[in-house]
Design an enzyme around this catalytic site. Structure first.
Site, PDB file in Angstrom:
ATOM      1  N   HIS A 385       3.359  32.707  57.156  1.00 45.74           N
ATOM      2  CA  HIS A 385       2.967  31.678  58.118  1.00 45.74           C
ATOM      3  C   HIS A 385       4.189  31.156  58.867  1.00 45.74           C
ATOM      4  CE1 HIS A 385       4.482  28.480  55.493  1.00 45.74           C
ATOM      5  NE2 HIS A 385       3.719  28.912  54.499  1.00 45.74           N
ATOM      6  N   CYS A 411       4.943  30.938  49.596  1.00 48.54           N
ATOM      7  CA  CYS A 411       4.597  31.703  50.794  1.00 48.54           C
ATOM      8  C   CYS A 411       5.857  32.254  51.454  1.00 48.54           C
ATOM      9  CB  CYS A 411       3.841  30.822  51.786  1.00 48.54           C
ATOM     10  SG  CYS A 411       2.202  30.324  51.210  1.00 48.54           S
TER      11      CYS A 411
END
Length: 436
Positions: A385, A411
């Site tokens: 992301h 992430c």
């Protein structure tokens, strides 16, 4: 004149103070053949600090020696210490230090510094076995022994040179350890054979001593992963090499690839710094030294990374200066600076092989108080992301400045423009390999 007399008196007082504070009577007596000594320290001023356990130091000139010691006060002026060197060898010069103790005279401290050496019967303790073909054969004694005492009567069924052993001290100096002597073969000894050393009969205190020792076998590679000739190796594969005996060190080199070698017992691993390119053939060369110092013969094996045609695939490198590299086949399409998870069981980015799943334009995590644009899922809540935002979708500046180092909750963070490109160009089902 009065000033001069006053100065002279002060100097005399200081001199007397120094003399008294440094003067003690120390008697050292060896009690038996094991090297047990009794040390009696007679202070000429009563000592009021009796808790001296942490202030009595025994140090051998030979690195690595340890002592057993006990002490007691016979009266306020007499300290009795019993000391014994642990194990063998013994008989090296030892220094006894007693840090300054408080005396009955305010401000006057008394300390001790004295050397001694015990005498024990010299005898051979052991001959190292197995040894490397090049040696050395280590002959250990109970106490320091001069070279002349050994060389006159020492014999072996191979030609050798007698050399002293040295130990590296904590200060970087070499200490000559005369309790260990090295027999260095003039010609290589045969692997797997047995040889003997002995002292001839005569006037030597070692007369009649003899020992056999064995030459270690040459270490051999018994298996590798991947196997030689394998043609379907995944892009990131840790190479493993198994030997038939425990190894001290192993060197593994792979063509066109750098990496780290980890040696544990009979197994060595090569962790590549990057990925093997699909369809490319690599050659690994292996050399090692066993725990006995025996060197292996050079060993080589080849393998080929699994071809994947012109398919897109993604590498995530969590090594320092973390990055994401997108490939089409064996060609690099795009390289992007990234940040993976921070160290910790709940925040580390998982390693291994994954495939791209679903995606979305925006998310916000109430748990972490952060959100991001252009997310692409690879497993559970692990995503690619953009840089993190607050609830109002504003960039969190301090997080932006961490790009390239571990910073996320697991992430993989990318620059906003890179995250958008990844979101738009990496299709579902694309292989992702994550390594450290």
């Amino acid at each position: 004149m009065r000033g001069r007399y006053l100065l002279l008196i002060i100097l005399l007082v200081i001199a007397a103070w120094v003399a008294v504070s440094s003067f003690n009577n120390v008697v050292i007596e060896q009690l038996n053949d094991t090297g047990l000594v009794r040390i009696r320290v007679k202070f000429y001023i009563p000592v009021i600090e009796r808790d001296a356990a942490d202030k009595i130091r025994l140090e051998s000139e030979r690195p690595g020696m340890d002592f057993v010691k006990t002490f007691r006060w016979l009266d306020d002026r007499t300290l009795e210490i019993y000391a014994l060197e642990k194990g063998l060898p013994k008989g090296f010069k030892t220094i006894l230090r007693i840090e300054p103790l408080k005396t009955a005279v305010p401000g006057l401290l008394k300390g001790v510094r004295v050397y001694y050496r015990v005498k024990i019967r010299p005898f051979p303790v052991e001959v190292s076995s197995p040894v490397a073909s090049s040696g050395p054969v280590v002959l250990s004694f109970s106490t320091p022994v001069e070279e002349e005492e050994i060389s006159k009567y020492l014999r072996a069924d191979f030609d050798f040179d007698l050399r002293p052993s040295y130990i590296l001290t904590a200060t970087g100096k070499l200490f000559k350890d005369e309790s260990r002597w090295l027999l260095v073969p003039r010609e290589p000894l045969r692997p797997g054979d047995k040889y003997f050393v002995k002292f001839e009969s005569g006037e030597s205190v070692f007369s009649g001593y003899s020992r056999w020792f064995e030459v270690a076998p040459v270490p051999k590679v018994i298996s590798t992963y991947p196997e030689n000739g394998r043609a379907d190796v995944m892009p990131y594969t840790v190479l493993k090499v198994d030997f038939d005996q425990e190894m001290r060190e192993v060197l593994i080199k792979v063509s066109r690839m750098s990496g780290d070698v980890i040696c544990r017992g009979k197994t060595a691993e090569f962790k590549p710094h990057s990925v093997f390119l699909p369809g490319e053939t690599y050659e690994a060369s292996v050399e090692g030294t066993s725990v006995y110092g025996q060197k292996s013969a050079p060993y080589r094996f080849k393998f080929t990374a699994k071809p994947i045609g012109d398919s897109l695939w993604v590498e995530v490198s969590l090594k320092p200066l973390q990055k994401v590299v997108v490939y089409r086949g064996k060609k690099i399409v795009k390289t992007m600076l990234a940040s993976g998870g921070r160290p910790g069981s709940d925040t580390e980015t998982p390693l291994g092989y994954f495939t791209v799943k679903d995606r979305g334009v925006w998310f916000f995590s109430e748990r972490f108080g952060q959100g991001a644009f252009y997310w692409v899922r690879i497993k559970d809540n692990y995503l690619f992301h953009s840089m993190p935002r607050d609830k109002d979708r504003n960039v969190i500046k301090e997080e932006y400045e961490k790009l390239g180092i571990p910073a996320s909750h697991g992430c993989v963070r990318l620059k906003d423009e890179d995250a958008k490109w990844f979101y738009e160009n990496i299709p579902e089902g694309t292989m992702v390999v994550i390594h450290d």
